[in-house]
Design an enzyme around this catalytic site. Structure first.
Site, PDB file in Angstrom:
ATOM      1  N   ASP A   1      -1.814 -12.684  -0.970  1.00  0.00           N
ATOM      2  CA  ASP A   1      -2.426 -11.748  -1.530  1.00  0.00           C
ATOM      3  C   ASP A   1      -2.820 -10.808  -0.439  1.00  0.00           C
ATOM      4  O   ASP A   1      -3.928 -10.388  -0.661  1.00  0.00           O
ATOM      5  CB  ASP A   1      -3.499 -12.310  -2.307  1.00  0.00           C
ATOM      6  CG  ASP A   1      -3.952 -11.098  -3.329  1.00  0.00           C
ATOM      7  OD1 ASP A   1      -3.406  -9.988  -3.395  1.00  0.00           O
ATOM      8  OD2 ASP A   1      -5.266 -11.296  -4.029  1.00  0.00           O
ATOM      9  N   ARG A  18       0.664  -1.248   0.002  1.00  0.00           N
ATOM     10  CA  ARG A  18      -0.018  -0.007   0.084  1.00  0.00           C
ATOM     11  C   ARG A  18       0.881   1.131   0.010  1.00  0.00           C
ATOM     12  O   ARG A  18       0.169   2.252  -0.098  1.00  0.00           O
ATOM     13  CB  ARG A  18      -0.637  -0.007   1.149  1.00  0.00           C
ATOM     14  CG  ARG A  18      -1.989  -0.874   1.365  1.00  0.00           C
ATOM     15  CD  ARG A  18      -2.846  -1.186  -0.119  1.00  0.00           C
ATOM     16  NE  ARG A  18      -3.802  -2.253   0.194  1.00  0.00           N
ATOM     17  CZ  ARG A  18      -4.412  -2.907  -0.942  1.00  0.00           C
ATOM     18  NH1 ARG A  18      -4.131  -2.632  -2.025  1.00  0.00           N
ATOM     19  NH2 ARG A  18      -5.334  -3.549  -0.589  1.00  0.00           N
TER      20      ARG A  18
END
Lengths: 311, 426
Positions: free
Chosen positions: B307, B66
């Site tokens: 993931d 992120r």
């Protein structure tokens, strides 16, 4: 009426109701129905209670039906409409709900385009929640009013053949009705173009066919679903003309059904599309009885959820 | 300084080894691997590993850190803290940051931040197309020189078949490979969960398995045409496993990964509209779970990658349809995967291959082996430690974990990167 305590805080769907709860709701609705036939259509049962309807989707009859039901029981009602709401300002559903709850209503009636939105609220709010239609998921008061209408016409809810015709995939009415009629012991057959029949319908207890004629053969009840015209641009259908020809209910189809078949429709009608005017206005149609029973069923739900002393 | 890991069960599929060994670390590298008791401990820091499994450092080849851009969800620091707490010594970071990692400047930024964090190794994955927008190839050569190890538009598919063809060819130019997020967006449409019985009951729009399978079929056909190398991300569906197995048998240069949630959960986890179970590709059926397990067992699937997709309550505490796809996995991946070993589906060696050896080989990065001279990236695992998942205690900034309060058996107890203990069970 046999007394039975209704212990739920919320009415979220038919899926979680047991047949005896459904029978209790219908019996309560029947007993409240005569109030609407009185010259003074009001009893003080819910005086001092506040019912807030929060509709994130347009609706005329469902919202009016809840409002009339609440008023006949003397509850105060307040309507939050989408256009005037904070939704357009980007407030989350949760914040809106917490703000409403801070005003201490007894019950929220919510319609929302997202499946599960009423469940989301019910888990987080202390007040009761009635699902007035969530996305493609459920519309439990519609199914209850359909059951009441069929019971009045047929005198029973078991052993009937019920045909539900149209866009099953996008219909919360169909999901609630399939489960409701199946739970009460009737056999549901659904029909529509295969584009509108999602896989696994059999797991809900329904028989599935692409033939309107096959579905209505021997039927005691025919329920036509509204074709949402915006589906036309979404590859589900060819032309309205062809839809109407293969899946529109016409007088000739009624000859295939039981002689005393009743024809239902949750409204609003697309006359000439899913139902011909002759059928909609004909002797077999109970479409307006459905509307009348809608008020009774909603009065019953308000009474059962917030009337009297809750344990 | 030298460190001796004494007497642990060393499981190193690259050396075909699964036996007790002493492991000596010097200068950040494996210095020796000998029979237990043969390397003297005097003058060395000794870790008694007699009851532990010692594996080459686990590598998760598919995470979302992120940063840059969504630091409120995760940063490279907190993401690598979560990685080492989960036993991972290296992760491959997907490029769907803001801005997208489609140029060498962003790649260098990620590597600098990872260097500053100094925990797990971070391998940046560059974008297949500029902005992952699916129009123009990004600068593969430049990004490779800056440190990108693979290219992917993960988070979204490459919808245009000609762009995918050219991307496979362009990657081959630089001896690179692509990681494909396989999904036909037109078939997915507004879908939010697997299309099946549960989506019908919940009234949620479905994503059919065909949306994944059709795209895998397309990309395998393109791979046949271009002769590049392709890795298929987060395989979730029965049919996908079969397609990959067939392609491998035909000699195509294809590898594939799945995630722990695809063999630990089915679409029933969505019941109650739990947005932590909203993930793309979606959780599917028991039949798919069985196929995923079989694919890991027979090698159709090469790797387990979690993931890791952090989201906060802003993205998750919403109506199901409005919530973001994705769940976090770095701190539960090993525990969930070890269940496959406890259940007899994979041998311990197969598991280590899927979580270390194979990811290292596919990514073309050091590690994944404990032979002398290799980097001393090592994970120590207590196979039988029973523990309860507590998402609130995660090192990750986010809490979107559908396994909260699950009891798992098996856990990393120490993570060593470059010979340095970067994390150990407190």
């Amino acid at each position: 009426m046999e007394y039975m305590e209704f212990r739920r805080k919320d009415l979220l769907g038919i899926a979680e109701l047991a047949p005896e709860e459904i029978r209790h709701i219908l019996a309560t609705a029947s007993s409240l129905k005569e109030i609407s036939a009185r010259p003074i259509k009001k009893v003080p049962t819910l005086r001092g209670k506040t019912v807030v309807t929060v509709f994130y989707e347009p609706s005329t009859r469902t919202r009016m039906s809840f409002e009339i039901a609440a008023k006949r029981l003397s509850a105060d009602t307040l309507n939050l409409t989408v256009a005037a709401s904070s939704a357009v300002k980007g407030e989350t559903l949760m914040d809106t709900a917490h703000n409403l709850e801070a005003m201490q209503p007894d019950l929220l009636v919510i319609r929302h385009p997202a499946s599960g939105a009423p469940h989301y609220l019910a888990r987080r709010l202390k007040c009761g929640v009635i699902n007035a239609g969530d996305g493609l998921h459920e519309h439990p008061t519609q199914a209850l009013l359909d059951l009441l209408t069929v019971e009045e016409a047929k005198g029973r809810l078991d052993g009937l053949k019920v045909a539900i015709i149209g866009d099953i995939a996008h219909s919360r009415v169909a999901r609630s009705d399939i489960q409701a009629f199946t739970k009460m012991g009737s056999q549901v057959t659904v029909a529509g173009p295969a584009t509108m029949l999602p896989p696994h319908l059999e797991s809900l207890g329904a028989r599935v066919t692409c033939s309107l004629e096959e579905a209505v053969a021997g039927a005691d009840v025919i329920m036509m679903l509204r074709l949402q015209l915006e589906r036309m641009g979404q590859m589900f259908l060819s032309t309205l003309r062809e839809y109407s020809r293969y899946f529109g209910l016409a007088p000739r189809h009624l000859k295939l059904a039981q002689p005393d078949v009743i024809v239902m429709h949750p409204g609003p009608l697309n006359r000439g599309v899913e139902i011909s005017p002759e059928v909609a206005d004909g002797a077999h149609s109970v479409i307006l009885e459905q509307v009348t029973n809608g008020v009774a069923v909603r009065m019953a739900m308000l009474y059962l959820l917030i009337g009297g002393e809750k344990a | 300084m030298s460190l001796l890991i004494a007497g642990g069960l060393v499981v190193d599929p690259a050396q075909n080894l699964a036996a007790p060994r002493d492991l000596l670390i010097e200068g950040g590298k494996i210095a020796a691997l000998e029979a237990p008791g043969t390397i003297p401990g005097n003058g060395r820091q000794v870790i008694a590993a007699q009851n532990l499994v010692v594996t080459p450092g686990l590598i998760d080849m598919h995470v979302h850190l992120r940063e840059p851009g969504e630091e409120y969800k995760e940063t490279i620091l907190t993401g690598t803290q979560a990685a080492v707490a989960g036993g991972f010594t290296a992760v491959a970071a997907m490029p769907n940051t803001r801005p997208v990692n489609d140029n060498a400047a962003v790649t260098r930024f990620i590597l600098e931040a990872a260097g500053a964090a100094n925990l797990a190794r971070v391998y940046p994955v560059g974008a297949i197309s500029m902005g992952s927008a699916g129009h123009t190839l990004s600068e593969y050569g430049d990004q490779k020189a800056a440190g990108a190890v693979a290219f992917s538009d993960d988070g979204r598919p490459v919808m245009h078949p000609m762009l995918m063809r050219r991307a496979l060819e362009y990657a081959r130019t630089f001896n690179l490979f692509l990681i494909a997020h396989e999904e036909d967006l037109d078939l997915r449409a507004d879908g939010v969960m697997h299309e099946g019985r549960i989506s019908l009951e919940l009234g949620l729009r479905g994503i059919p398995s065909a949306a994944e399978e059709a795209m895998i079929f397309r990309d395998l056909a393109l791979l046949q045409l271009t002769g590049g190398r392709l890795h298929i991300a987060h395989v979730s569906a029965f049919g996908s496993v079969a397609l990959i197995r067939t392609a491998k048998a035909a000699g195509l240069s294809v590898t594939a990964e799945t995630a722990p949630h695809y063999f630990s959960l089915t679409d029933e986890a969505v019941m109650g509209y739990d947005t932590n179970a909203k993930v793309n590709p979606p959780l599917r059926t028991a039949e798919d779970v069985a196929a995923i397990k079989a694919g890991l067992a027979d090698g159709a699937l090469d790797a387990i990658a979690c993931d890791h997709a952090p989201h906060t309550s802003l993205e998750k505490d919403l109506e199901f349809e409005a919530a973001a796809f994705g769940l976090i996995g770095l701190e539960t991946s090993l525990g969930l995967s070890l269940k496959l070993v406890h259940d007899g589906i994979l041998s311990l060696s197969q598991l280590v291959a899927a979580m270390s050896t194979n990811p290292a080989r596919i990514l073309g990065v050091p590690g994944g082996v404990l032979s002398p001279g290799s980097p001393a990236d090592i994970t120590l695992i207590d196979l039988n430690r029973t523990w309860q998942v507590d998402a609130n205690s995660f090192a990750s900034k986010s809490r979107n974990c559908p396994f909260h309060e699950w009891t798992l058996r098996g856990k990393a107890v120490m993570t060593i990167v470059g010979g340095r203990v970067v994390w150990q069970e407190g």
